[in-house]
Design an enzyme around this catalytic site. Sequence first.
Site, short mmCIF file in Angstrom:
data_model
loop_
_atom_site.label_atom_id
_atom_site.label_comp_id
_atom_site.label_asym_id
_atom_site.label_seq_id
_atom_site.Cartn_x
_atom_site.Cartn_y
_atom_site.Cartn_z
N HIS A 1 0.89 -1.23 -0.05
CA HIS A 1 -0.13 -0.29 0.24
C HIS A 1 0.66 1.28 -0.18
CE1 HIS A 1 -3.64 -2.47 1.29
NE2 HIS A 1 -3.82 -2.46 0.67
N CYS B 1 6.07 12.36 -8.07
CA CYS B 1 5.71 13.43 -8.66
C CYS B 1 4.43 13.17 -9.66
CB CYS B 1 6.52 13.95 -9.74
SG CYS B 1 6.99 14.47 -10.83
N ASN C 1 -3.92 -13.04 15.95
CA ASN C 1 -5.02 -11.41 16.44
C ASN C 1 -5.62 -10.90 16.66
OD1 ASN C 1 -6.40 -8.89 15.04
ND2 ASN C 1 -7.27 -9.45 13.51
N GLU D 1 -9.06 -10.46 16.95
CA GLU D 1 -9.97 -11.04 16.89
C GLU D 1 -9.96 -11.79 15.77
OE1 GLU D 1 -12.42 -7.20 15.41
OE2 GLU D 1 -10.50 -7.26 13.76
P1 OAD Z 1 -7.73 -2.45 9.97
O1 OAD Z 1 -7.51 -1.78 10.96
O2 OAD Z 1 -8.93 -2.80 9.88
O3 OAD Z 1 -7.32 -3.85 11.17
C1 OAD Z 1 -6.83 -3.86 12.44
C2 OAD Z 1 -6.55 -5.65 12.80
O4 OAD Z 1 -6.11 -5.61 14.04
C3 OAD Z 1 -8.00 -5.39 13.10
O5 OAD Z 1 -8.02 -7.03 13.22
C4 OAD Z 1 -7.75 -5.68 15.06
O6 OAD Z 1 -8.49 -6.35 16.08
C5 OAD Z 1 -6.01 -5.96 14.86
N1 OAD Z 1 -5.19 -5.75 16.39
C6 OAD Z 1 -5.54 -4.32 16.98
N2 OAD Z 1 -4.81 -4.39 18.15
C7 OAD Z 1 -3.82 -5.36 17.15
C8 OAD Z 1 -2.98 -5.88 18.44
N3 OAD Z 1 -1.75 -5.26 19.29
N4 OAD Z 1 -2.41 -6.69 18.66
C9 OAD Z 1 -2.98 -7.77 17.02
N5 OAD Z 1 -3.89 -7.80 16.47
C10 OAD Z 1 -4.39 -6.62 16.61
O7 OAD Z 1 -6.39 -2.81 9.66
P2 OAD Z 1 -5.85 -2.99 8.51
O8 OAD Z 1 -5.97 -4.61 8.19
O9 OAD Z 1 -4.44 -3.24 8.38
O10 OAD Z 1 -5.58 1.03 3.23
O11 OAD Z 1 -6.15 -1.87 7.50
C11 OAD Z 1 -6.36 -2.62 5.77
C12 OAD Z 1 -5.85 -1.63 5.11
O12 OAD Z 1 -7.39 -0.47 5.20
C13 OAD Z 1 -5.41 -0.64 5.31
O13 OAD Z 1 -3.94 -1.19 4.74
C14 OAD Z 1 -5.14 0.74 4.62
C15 OAD Z 1 -6.98 1.12 5.65
O14 OAD Z 1 -7.13 1.73 4.61
C16 OAD Z 1 -5.02 1.86 2.59
O15 OAD Z 1 -4.83 3.31 3.47
C17 OAD Z 1 -5.34 1.49 1.18
#
Ligand code: OAD
Length: 225
Positions: A107, A115, A197, A199
């Site tokens: 990402h 640019c 994770n 959850e």
């Molecule tokens: P999310 O915010 O959607 O999910 C985060 C996950 O991490 C959740 O399932 C939480 O339960 C888990 N979590 C939180 N704290 C944790 C911890 N200490 N240990 C283990 N797990 C934990 O984030 P992503 O799945 O990364 O994209 O989101 C995917 C994409 O959505 C990102 O890359 C971004 C966003 O929109 C873009 O910006 C293109």
Amino acid sequence: MSKKIVILTGAGISAESGIPTFRDSGGLWENEPVQLVATPEGFESDPERVINFYNKRREALKNAEPNAAHHALVQLEEKFGDDFLLITQNVDDLHQRAGNKRVIAMHGELLKVRCLGSQEHVFHCTEDQPEKCPECGAKMRPHIVWFGEIPFEMDRIQKALAKCDLFAYIGTSGAVYPAAGFRQLAKLSGAHVVCLNLEEISGGYTDEFIKGKASEVVPKWVEEV
Ligand code: OAD
């Protein structure tokens, strides 16, 4: 034949380093509407808002350090060498700072800007984004993949998923494609699929779920691999 490992990480792995996730309570998308700061349309209609959003995140990254989960993945890479690939959805540089070398930042990267005139004009940027390209004077944008754009290095990712024996996804909600579909590709190619994770993630294609904070469960799991 040696075992091939592919890891996918998301915002949860960096949460304990002080970087907010996107969809948890208090997450980034709660305060900033995603369509305004993470889409090409948002950038077109209000570039200043978008640039400020990423400038602030870049500034916040200066206070973050890799945690035990990032460090454990470095040990895994040292053990498996070329049979290891880390794909991250995170735009922070904590995996790279911890010492992982075989990383695909699908990402994009917060510490890069590019640019609008040429895909090749990509620059390292630790401060606020410069207004104009130092090479050609065109406007700049964050080197981030927004919704509606194609993630980086999809060819390489798909090839690695088709060949892997073990696929682990860590700290990701599985809400955003194509990354959310990687476990399916790995499973259908015969890999053992593990989720680490806080959850459980619905949607199947997972053989093993290890519940807990990344900084606790990832180092333990790495010892067992
Ligand atoms: P999310 O915010 O959607 O999910 C985060 C996950 O991490 C959740 O399932 C939480 O339960 C888990 N979590 C939180 N704290 C944790 C911890 N200490 N240990 C283990 N797990 C934990 O984030 P992503 O799945 O990364 O994209 O989101 C995917 C994409 O959505 C990102 O890359 C971004 C966003 O929109 C873009 O910006 C293109």
